[in-house]
Design a protein around this motif. Sequence first.
Motif, PDB file in Angstrom:
ATOM      1  N   ALA A 270      44.867  45.959  55.374  1.00 49.86           N
ATOM      2  CA  ALA A 270      43.580  46.611  55.694  1.00 49.86           C
ATOM      3  C   ALA A 270      42.926  46.703  54.456  1.00 49.86           C
ATOM      4  O   ALA A 270      41.345  46.463  54.385  1.00 49.86           O
ATOM      5  CB  ALA A 270      43.737  48.037  56.181  1.00 49.86           C
ATOM      6  N   SER A 271      43.386  46.900  53.300  1.00 46.57           N
ATOM      7  CA  SER A 271      42.639  47.201  52.142  1.00 46.57           C
ATOM      8  C   SER A 271      42.203  45.804  51.690  1.00 46.57           C
ATOM      9  O   SER A 271      40.995  46.036  51.105  1.00 46.57           O
ATOM     10  CB  SER A 271      43.153  47.732  51.172  1.00 46.57           C
ATOM     11  OG  SER A 271      44.254  46.951  50.538  1.00 46.57           O
ATOM     12  N   GLY A 272      42.794  44.963  51.630  1.00 46.96           N
ATOM     13  CA  GLY A 272      42.567  43.533  51.223  1.00 46.96           C
ATOM     14  C   GLY A 272      42.560  43.352  49.323  1.00 46.96           C
ATOM     15  O   GLY A 272      41.874  42.560  48.958  1.00 46.96           O
ATOM     16  N   LYS A 273      43.023  44.132  49.205  1.00 38.67           N
ATOM     17  CA  LYS A 273      42.975  44.597  47.481  1.00 38.67           C
ATOM     18  C   LYS A 273      44.195  43.491  46.879  1.00 38.67           C
ATOM     19  O   LYS A 273      45.225  43.433  47.398  1.00 38.67           O
ATOM     20  CB  LYS A 273      43.284  46.013  47.077  1.00 38.67           C
ATOM     21  CG  LYS A 273      42.883  46.430  45.949  1.00 38.67           C
ATOM     22  CD  LYS A 273      42.729  48.015  45.669  1.00 38.67           C
ATOM     23  CE  LYS A 273      41.683  48.275  44.791  1.00 38.67           C
ATOM     24  NZ  LYS A 273      41.709  49.727  44.524  1.00 38.67           N
ATOM     25  N   LEU A 274      43.952  43.091  45.771  1.00 40.83           N
ATOM     26  CA  LEU A 274      44.735  42.322  45.226  1.00 40.83           C
ATOM     27  C   LEU A 274      45.362  42.919  43.845  1.00 40.83           C
ATOM     28  O   LEU A 274      45.050  43.783  43.381  1.00 40.83           O
ATOM     29  CB  LEU A 274      43.977  41.084  44.259  1.00 40.83           C
ATOM     30  CG  LEU A 274      44.690  39.770  43.983  1.00 40.83           C
ATOM     31  CD1 LEU A 274      45.246  39.147  44.698  1.00 40.83           C
ATOM     32  CD2 LEU A 274      43.588  39.131  43.055  1.00 40.83           C
ATOM     33  N   PHE A 275      46.731  42.893  44.030  1.00 42.83           N
ATOM     34  CA  PHE A 275      47.819  43.462  42.731  1.00 42.83           C
ATOM     35  C   PHE A 275      48.017  42.390  41.907  1.00 42.83           C
ATOM     36  O   PHE A 275      48.796  41.453  42.399  1.00 42.83           O
ATOM     37  CB  PHE A 275      48.802  44.119  43.698  1.00 42.83           C
ATOM     38  CG  PHE A 275      48.312  45.238  44.514  1.00 42.83           C
ATOM     39  CD1 PHE A 275      48.184  45.285  45.812  1.00 42.83           C
ATOM     40  CD2 PHE A 275      48.325  46.672  43.931  1.00 42.83           C
ATOM     41  CE1 PHE A 275      47.812  46.215  46.791  1.00 42.83           C
ATOM     42  CE2 PHE A 275      48.027  47.574  44.840  1.00 42.83           C
ATOM     43  CZ  PHE A 275      47.791  47.438  45.981  1.00 42.83           C
ATOM     44  N   VAL A 276      47.708  42.946  40.706  1.00 40.67           N
ATOM     45  CA  VAL A 276      47.991  41.914  39.684  1.00 40.67           C
ATOM     46  C   VAL A 276      48.843  42.651  38.518  1.00 40.67           C
ATOM     47  O   VAL A 276      48.650  43.666  38.053  1.00 40.67           O
ATOM     48  CB  VAL A 276      46.826  41.496  38.812  1.00 40.67           C
ATOM     49  CG1 VAL A 276      46.993  40.408  37.645  1.00 40.67           C
ATOM     50  CG2 VAL A 276      45.753  40.940  39.752  1.00 40.67           C
ATOM     51  N   PRO A 277      49.930  41.950  38.177  1.00 42.87           N
ATOM     52  CA  PRO A 277      50.969  42.708  36.929  1.00 42.87           C
ATOM     53  C   PRO A 277      50.232  42.609  35.644  1.00 42.87           C
ATOM     54  O   PRO A 277      49.716  41.750  35.142  1.00 42.87           O
ATOM     55  CB  PRO A 277      52.082  41.677  37.006  1.00 42.87           C
ATOM     56  CG  PRO A 277      51.758  40.502  37.344  1.00 42.87           C
ATOM     57  CD  PRO A 277      50.590  40.689  38.464  1.00 42.87           C
ATOM     58  N   VAL A 278      50.012  43.841  34.960  1.00 41.91           N
ATOM     59  CA  VAL A 278      49.669  43.999  33.513  1.00 41.91           C
ATOM     60  C   VAL A 278      50.614  44.724  32.829  1.00 41.91           C
ATOM     61  O   VAL A 278      51.596  45.233  33.238  1.00 41.91           O
ATOM     62  CB  VAL A 278      48.309  44.843  33.661  1.00 41.91           C
ATOM     63  CG1 VAL A 278      47.197  44.002  34.637  1.00 41.91           C
ATOM     64  CG2 VAL A 278      48.582  46.114  34.356  1.00 41.91           C
ATOM     65  N   ASN A 279      50.297  44.797  31.427  1.00 42.62           N
ATOM     66  CA  ASN A 279      51.156  45.607  30.652  1.00 42.62           C
ATOM     67  C   ASN A 279      51.408  46.971  31.273  1.00 42.62           C
ATOM     68  O   ASN A 279      50.363  47.615  31.480  1.00 42.62           O
ATOM     69  CB  ASN A 279      50.634  45.589  29.312  1.00 42.62           C
ATOM     70  CG  ASN A 279      51.474  46.055  28.177  1.00 42.62           C
ATOM     71  OD1 ASN A 279      52.569  46.827  28.405  1.00 42.62           O
ATOM     72  ND2 ASN A 279      50.944  45.827  26.981  1.00 42.62           N
ATOM     73  N   PRO A 280      52.886  47.515  31.178  1.00 40.68           N
ATOM     74  CA  PRO A 280      52.647  48.838  31.919  1.00 40.68           C
ATOM     75  C   PRO A 280      51.788  50.017  31.372  1.00 40.68           C
ATOM     76  O   PRO A 280      51.564  51.032  31.663  1.00 40.68           O
ATOM     77  CB  PRO A 280      54.284  49.016  31.581  1.00 40.68           C
ATOM     78  CG  PRO A 280      54.794  47.809  31.376  1.00 40.68           C
ATOM     79  CD  PRO A 280      54.043  46.882  30.968  1.00 40.68           C
ATOM     80  N   SER A 281      51.513  49.868  29.857  1.00 40.86           N
ATOM     81  CA  SER A 281      50.615  50.826  29.350  1.00 40.86           C
ATOM     82  C   SER A 281      49.172  50.643  29.722  1.00 40.86           C
ATOM     83  O   SER A 281      48.232  51.459  29.432  1.00 40.86           O
ATOM     84  CB  SER A 281      50.741  50.769  27.699  1.00 40.86           C
ATOM     85  OG  SER A 281      50.441  49.484  27.239  1.00 40.86           O
ATOM     86  N   ALA A 282      48.575  49.334  30.274  1.00 39.85           N
ATOM     87  CA  ALA A 282      47.572  49.072  30.854  1.00 39.85           C
ATOM     88  C   ALA A 282      47.288  49.516  32.208  1.00 39.85           C
ATOM     89  O   ALA A 282      46.146  49.201  32.672  1.00 39.85           O
ATOM     90  CB  ALA A 282      46.957  47.871  30.216  1.00 39.85           C
TER      91      ALA A 282
END
Length: 128
Positions: free
Chosen positions: A20-32
Motif C-alpha cells: 500500500a505504501s509503495g515505498k522503496l527500502f534501500v540499505p544504508v550505513n547503519p549510522s545514516a
Amino acid sequence: MIANITNLNPYSYHVSSSGASGKLFVPVNPSAVIYAQFNHISGIAAPKGQSGVSISKIQILNSLIENLSRIKGAENSPKKSVTLTKAQADVLIQKYQKEIAQSVQAAQAQFTLSGAMPQAGALFSVNA
C-alpha cells in the motif's frame, strides 16, 4: 563524477512488503539510517559486510521519483480554465483591496512606529 556505482544493483534494495505504501527500502550505513528517510525511499541498516547506498544517491533517486510522480499527476489532472467577466474581476479586486486595507489597519494597530510616520501611498490603482 560517479564513483562506487556498484552499490546500486537490483539486489541491494527491495520494495515494501505492505504494497500500500509503495515505498522503496534501500540499505544504508547503519549510522545514516535516520538521515535516509524520504517521501518515496526509506533507508534501512545494511547487513554486515555490505556498505550500503550513499545518502546523496538516495536523495537523487527520491527527487527523480517525485518529479516522475508529479509529471504523471499533471498529465492525468484535467486542465481548469477560469474565465471571469469584467464585473467579476471588479468584485475580486474590490474584495482584495478591502482585505489589504483591513490587514494594514490591523498591523498599524498592533505595531506602532516611533518617530516620523511615512506617508501612506496607493498600493495599486484600478481605472475602469
